[in-house]
Design an enzyme around this catalytic site. Sequence first.
Site, PDB file in Angstrom:
ATOM      1  N   LYS A  56       0.846  -1.203   0.000  1.00 38.52           N
ATOM      2  CA  LYS A  56       0.000   0.000   0.000  1.00 38.52           C
ATOM      3  C   LYS A  56       0.879   1.249   0.000  1.00 38.52           C
ATOM      4  CE  LYS A  56      -3.836  -2.308   2.329  1.00 38.52           C
ATOM      5  NZ  LYS A  56      -4.591  -2.588   3.554  1.00 38.52           N
ATOM      6  N   GLN A 100      -4.452  -1.128   9.670  1.00 39.03           N
ATOM      7  CA  GLN A 100      -4.448  -2.481   9.092  1.00 39.03           C
ATOM      8  C   GLN A 100      -5.067  -3.472  10.071  1.00 39.03           C
ATOM      9  OE1 GLN A 100      -3.565  -3.158   5.971  1.00 39.03           O
ATOM     10  NE2 GLN A 100      -3.874  -5.350   6.134  1.00 39.03           N
ATOM     11  N   ASP A 123     -10.963   3.082   4.381  1.00 44.94           N
ATOM     12  CA  ASP A 123     -11.392   1.678   4.351  1.00 44.94           C
ATOM     13  C   ASP A 123     -12.914   1.562   4.275  1.00 44.94           C
ATOM     14  OD1 ASP A 123      -9.532  -0.393   4.332  1.00 44.94           O
ATOM     15  OD2 ASP A 123      -8.982  -0.063   6.424  1.00 44.94           O
TER      16      ASP A 123
HETATM   17  N1  GUN Z   1      -6.881  -6.536   6.230  1.00 46.03           N
HETATM   18  C1  GUN Z   1      -7.229  -7.258   5.132  1.00 46.03           C
HETATM   19  N2  GUN Z   1      -7.864  -6.472   4.242  1.00 46.03           N
HETATM   20  C2  GUN Z   1      -7.903  -5.238   4.790  1.00 46.03           C
HETATM   21  C3  GUN Z   1      -8.435  -3.997   4.328  1.00 46.03           C
HETATM   22  O1  GUN Z   1      -8.994  -3.862   3.238  1.00 46.03           O
HETATM   23  N3  GUN Z   1      -8.277  -2.963   5.181  1.00 46.03           N
HETATM   24  C4  GUN Z   1      -7.664  -3.081   6.386  1.00 46.03           C
HETATM   25  N4  GUN Z   1      -7.573  -2.002   7.159  1.00 46.03           N
HETATM   26  N5  GUN Z   1      -7.171  -4.205   6.837  1.00 46.03           N
HETATM   27  C5  GUN Z   1      -7.297  -5.281   6.040  1.00 46.03           C
END
Ligand code: GUN
Length: 288
Positions: A56, A100, A123
């Site tokens: 990311k 995350q 998110d």
């Molecule tokens: N863990 C797995 N997928 C995601 C996501 O799309 N966002 C976040 N914050 N954590 C994740």
Amino acid sequence: MTTQTAKTIDGKTTALSVREDVAKRVTRLKEHGVSPGLTVVLVGEDPASQVYVRNKDKAATKAGFVVDTKKLAATTSQGDLLAVVKSLNADPAVHGILVQLPLPKGLDEGEVVRAISPAKDVDGLHPDNVAALVMGEEGLIPCTPAGCIELCDRYGIELEGKQAVVVGRSMLVGKPIAQLLLARNATVTIAHSRTQDLKAVCLGADVIVAAVGVAKLVQGDWVKPGAVVLDVGINRGDDGKLVGDVDFAAASDNASHITPVPGGVGPMTIAMLLSNTATAAARIAGVG
Ligand code: GUN
């Protein structure tokens, strides 16, 4: 014998194209004096999360965002994590906040997500954004479901009037993709681990979204000829290779379009995160 009839949906190339579009939006924001900022918070040392967060960071930096990855110890207290989120909410240089998931045991994910400013919740997990999605109001949409819809749009897949079956009911994918499909006038069924005769339910689908986290759960003979199959699963097979929730080779004999794993929905998640961050920055700064 495999007689693949399905068109493989190329998420990698599509994601690159979305990322190029986002980079252009970032350039325009900068011309308006806005330098869009994304902060990613990683608590602990979960190996998969470390990979996701690194990817990311790299993609956002490449698209022109100011990226800060905050790495916090697994022993971070709930109070300290909430204080970090609150300081990011108040920081005018930060337009997107992503914590995350999953968080290490002992931390309350729900409370952390609720602490994120809804305007910066790239998110789309804050209850205000969940409500906005259900109510058809402006908000931020979870990245993976948004990526599924973007793939359909870019491949000219019509959703209106179609029977869509979503397998899985998570807050991150199953529930929001069901809402997005409904908003496109699909007829939506949400199936899950307690669904009786899942095969029969899937066979009724024009569009299957598999998001349960069970390797190759959806078999080839669960797919109606001509159906579209979007595979959100990322599982490790017995051989250590990544496999989705769908038996790709067998399903390809029946589907009209299918996403592979890896290289299907996965790359779209990051692309849509970047898109959400550009959207959040534009709204916060009040520029188009
Ligand atoms: N863990 C797995 N997928 C995601 C996501 O799309 N966002 C976040 N914050 N954590 C994740």
